[in-house]
Write an enzyme that holds these catalytic residues in place. Structure first.
Site, short mmCIF file in Angstrom:
data_model
loop_
_atom_site.label_atom_id
_atom_site.label_comp_id
_atom_site.label_asym_id
_atom_site.label_seq_id
_atom_site.Cartn_x
_atom_site.Cartn_y
_atom_site.Cartn_z
N HIS A 265 0.88 -1.18 0.00
CA HIS A 265 0.00 0.00 0.00
C HIS A 265 0.91 1.23 0.00
O HIS A 265 1.71 1.42 -0.90
CB HIS A 265 -0.92 -0.11 1.23
CG HIS A 265 -2.07 0.84 1.27
ND1 HIS A 265 -2.40 1.68 0.24
CD2 HIS A 265 -3.01 1.07 2.24
CE1 HIS A 265 -3.47 2.39 0.56
NE2 HIS A 265 -3.86 2.04 1.78
N HIS A 306 -1.32 -1.82 -9.90
CA HIS A 306 -2.29 -1.27 -8.95
C HIS A 306 -3.50 -2.17 -8.93
O HIS A 306 -3.89 -2.71 -9.97
CB HIS A 306 -2.71 0.15 -9.39
CG HIS A 306 -3.38 0.92 -8.30
ND1 HIS A 306 -4.71 0.76 -8.01
CD2 HIS A 306 -2.89 1.82 -7.42
CE1 HIS A 306 -5.01 1.54 -6.99
NE2 HIS A 306 -3.93 2.19 -6.60
N ASP A 364 3.15 6.17 -6.67
CA ASP A 364 4.26 6.05 -5.72
C ASP A 364 5.61 6.04 -6.42
O ASP A 364 6.62 6.42 -5.83
CB ASP A 364 4.12 4.76 -4.90
CG ASP A 364 2.97 4.86 -3.94
OD1 ASP A 364 2.74 5.97 -3.46
OD2 ASP A 364 2.31 3.86 -3.68
N1 ACO Z 1 6.02 -6.58 -10.68
C1 ACO Z 1 5.93 -7.77 -11.33
N2 ACO Z 1 4.78 -8.48 -11.50
C2 ACO Z 1 3.67 -7.94 -10.94
C3 ACO Z 1 3.69 -6.71 -10.26
C4 ACO Z 1 4.91 -6.03 -10.14
N3 ACO Z 1 4.97 -4.86 -9.50
N4 ACO Z 1 2.44 -6.44 -9.82
C5 ACO Z 1 1.67 -7.45 -10.21
N5 ACO Z 1 2.41 -8.37 -10.92
C6 ACO Z 1 1.89 -9.58 -11.56
C7 ACO Z 1 1.61 -10.67 -10.53
O1 ACO Z 1 2.73 -11.52 -10.35
C8 ACO Z 1 0.44 -11.38 -11.14
O2 ACO Z 1 0.93 -12.23 -12.15
P1 ACO Z 1 0.12 -13.60 -12.49
O3 ACO Z 1 -1.21 -13.17 -13.02
O4 ACO Z 1 0.97 -14.25 -13.55
O5 ACO Z 1 0.02 -14.38 -11.21
C9 ACO Z 1 -0.35 -10.27 -11.84
O6 ACO Z 1 0.64 -9.24 -12.12
C10 ACO Z 1 -1.45 -9.67 -11.00
O7 ACO Z 1 -0.93 -9.31 -9.72
P2 ACO Z 1 -1.76 -9.33 -8.37
O8 ACO Z 1 -0.84 -9.34 -7.22
O9 ACO Z 1 -2.78 -10.41 -8.45
O10 ACO Z 1 -2.51 -7.94 -8.48
P3 ACO Z 1 -3.17 -7.16 -7.30
O11 ACO Z 1 -4.18 -6.28 -7.93
O12 ACO Z 1 -3.62 -8.07 -6.22
O13 ACO Z 1 -1.94 -6.32 -6.71
C11 ACO Z 1 -0.39 -4.60 -6.25
C12 ACO Z 1 -1.73 -4.97 -6.91
C13 ACO Z 1 -0.34 -5.09 -4.81
C14 ACO Z 1 -0.28 -3.07 -6.24
C15 ACO Z 1 0.76 -5.22 -7.09
O14 ACO Z 1 0.71 -4.76 -8.42
C16 ACO Z 1 2.12 -4.94 -6.47
O15 ACO Z 1 2.57 -5.69 -5.59
N6 ACO Z 1 2.84 -3.84 -6.94
C17 ACO Z 1 4.08 -3.45 -6.35
C18 ACO Z 1 3.83 -2.69 -5.06
C19 ACO Z 1 3.28 -1.29 -5.31
O16 ACO Z 1 3.77 -0.54 -6.13
N7 ACO Z 1 2.24 -0.93 -4.53
C20 ACO Z 1 1.64 0.41 -4.60
C21 ACO Z 1 0.20 0.34 -4.88
S1 ACO Z 1 -0.37 1.96 -5.17
C22 ACO Z 1 -0.78 2.60 -3.68
O17 ACO Z 1 -0.92 1.96 -2.68
C23 ACO Z 1 -0.96 4.07 -3.67
#
Ligand code: ACO
Length: 424
Positions: A265, A306, A364
């Protein structure tokens, strides 16, 4: 409400359950499942992927189209024409203020920006190695101790006063946290300065001088504004859930700060800079991009992706522009860490894996770059996010408690042991 109904038919049962459908002004209609309990079912939705937990009039997001509206106004228009405190007023009151209302609001926030001596002592009691989010969370929880007796959450007037105290004191607490961890004296809030200038002065200045670059102050104000609210995200939902027990609003906000701290987050902006440092040089980027794409490797590119935006985050567009302005003002276009960030952004925007999964740079990613350039240490990034977001948390809490509400109490899908006897 519409006349539309959904019908749920369960295998083996003759009758179907009729569920009302409610219309929204924007976004998908919602199916009211409250009657399912009477029919012997709970809904199951881990991560709340399909669950609307409340009705709200504050913020609308269409993640697929990259739209973010506060009280109907697009975020890019607010970032261009408004400022943080005006946006606070809008979020809290539902309409933009006229000149007099704005002046009164700004004054009330300034008049409530100094913190009680007991909170200053509380901050000073923490070790200098403490994480600033832990200090901020404790300080905000401490405000509940200071203001509990004169806060009746059933009274609109008391809730307004609490809003002024929260919005006024968040930057003061953020700056005090920074000063304490650096071993420097606190700088009192200066009512002659505007909100972002005052924050920068309390952080980097001293009580006598108040010279803040207008470009940096504008970028700081934008960071606060772009983080002001984001509907029912994890920390806002926490504040609503916590507040639904009728607890003190500062205690509920402290719960939201705890949630924001996590790297999935608000902690992501800190994680972005840590990741850039770990990558270390432009030559290593490809290796890290491959790691991020490898399912067997838990590494993720921080600042990308996201839960809701599956298109460019509209806040990220404005933040990118602010980042470019700040880097140019400070002559930092060639900073090695920022060079890694720029190359990473380019590769990720062109790489098939990121394009297919719709993993765009999020707000971010760019806010971390701006704050690093301004000289704010990495571990303070989420504190800044919390400072801007405080109004959103409060607006949602206020919306909830100013009308009839229920305590939030989810149910579960139990998969543990059924009843068994204690061995004799
Ligand atoms: N790098 C590489 N792969 C990723 C990333 C990433 N940053 N984010 C998602 N993926 C991939 C996952 O491995 C998954 O792959 P799969 O379908 O082959 O299993 C797919 O994309 C979907 O990912 P989920 O985790 O299911 O997506 P979710 O919507 O639950 O997660 C999140 C969103 C937590 C933001 C995720 O993209 C992440 O961890 N990003 C990095 C952390 C980040 O930047 N967070 C800030 C959020 S913005 C905020 O809070 C203001």
């Amino acid at each position: 409400m519409t006349d539309k109904k959904a019908r749920l038919t369960v295998d083996g049962q003759d009758t179907s359950v009729e569920l009302p459908i409610y219309a929204c002004t924007a976004g998908p209609d919602v199916i009211d499942v409250t009657s399912l309990t009477k029919n012997g079912f709970f809904t199951y939705d881990p991560g709340f992927m399909s669950t609307a937990s409340c009705e709200s009039k504050i913020t609308f997001i269409d993640g697929g189209k990259g739209i973010l509206l506060h009280r109907g106004y697009p975020i890019d228009q607010l970032a261009e024409h408004s400022d943080y405190l005006e946006t606070c007023y809008l979020l809290l009151k539902g309409e933009l203020p006229n000149a007099e209302q704005k002046q009164q609001f700004v004054q009330a926030v300034k008049d409530n920006s100094a913190v009680a001596p007991s909170i200053a002592k509380l901050i000073q009691s923490f070790p200098k190695e403490a994480h600033p989010m832990a200090v901020l969370c404790s300080a905000v929880a401490g405000l509940a101790a200071v203001y509990n007796d004169d806060t009746d959450i059933a009274k609109a007037e008391d809730r307004d006063t609490t809003a002024y105290r929260l919005i006024g004191q968040m930057p003061t607490l953020a700056a005090m946290t920074f000063k304490h961890l650096k071993g420097e004296d606190f700088v009192e809030p200066n009512k002659a300065l505007d909100y972002a200038e005052n924050y920068l002065n309390m952080t980097f200045g001293n009580s006598a001088a108040s010279k803040v670059s207008p470009t940096l102050a504008k970028a700081m104000d934008r960071i606060f504004l772009l983080h002001a609210d984001h509907e029912q995200n994890a920390s806002t939902s926490t504040v609503r859930l916590s507040g639904s027990s009728g607890t003190n609003p500062f205690a509920a906000i402290a719960a939201g700060i705890s949630t924001l701290w996590g790297p999935a987050h608000g902690g992501a902006n800190e994680a972005v800079l840590n990741m850039l440092e770990e990558i270390g040089s432009v030559e290593n980027i490809d290796t890290y991009v491959e790691k991020a794409k490898d399912k067997a490797d838990p590494f993720r590119l921080m600042g990308f992706g996201h839960r809701v935006y599956k298109n460019f985050d509209p806040r990220a567009k404005v933040m990118k522009q602010a980042a470019d302005e700040v880097l140019s003002e400070l002559g930092l276009e060639n900073d090695p860490l920022l060079a890694i960030a720029k190359k990473l952004e380019k590769i990720a925007l062109e790489d098939e894996y990121f394009i297919q999964k719709k993993l765009y740079p999020n707000v971010d990613f760019y806010s971390g770059i701006i704050m690093k350039a301004i000289g704010i240490p990495t571990e303070m990034f989420t504190v800044i996010f919390a400072t801007g977001r405080a109004v959103g948390w409060y607006a949602h809490w206020d919306e909830m408690v100013s009308q009839p509400y229920k305590i939030g109490r989810p149910r579960q899908r139990y998969t543990g042991y059924a009843k068994r006897d204690y061995p004799e």
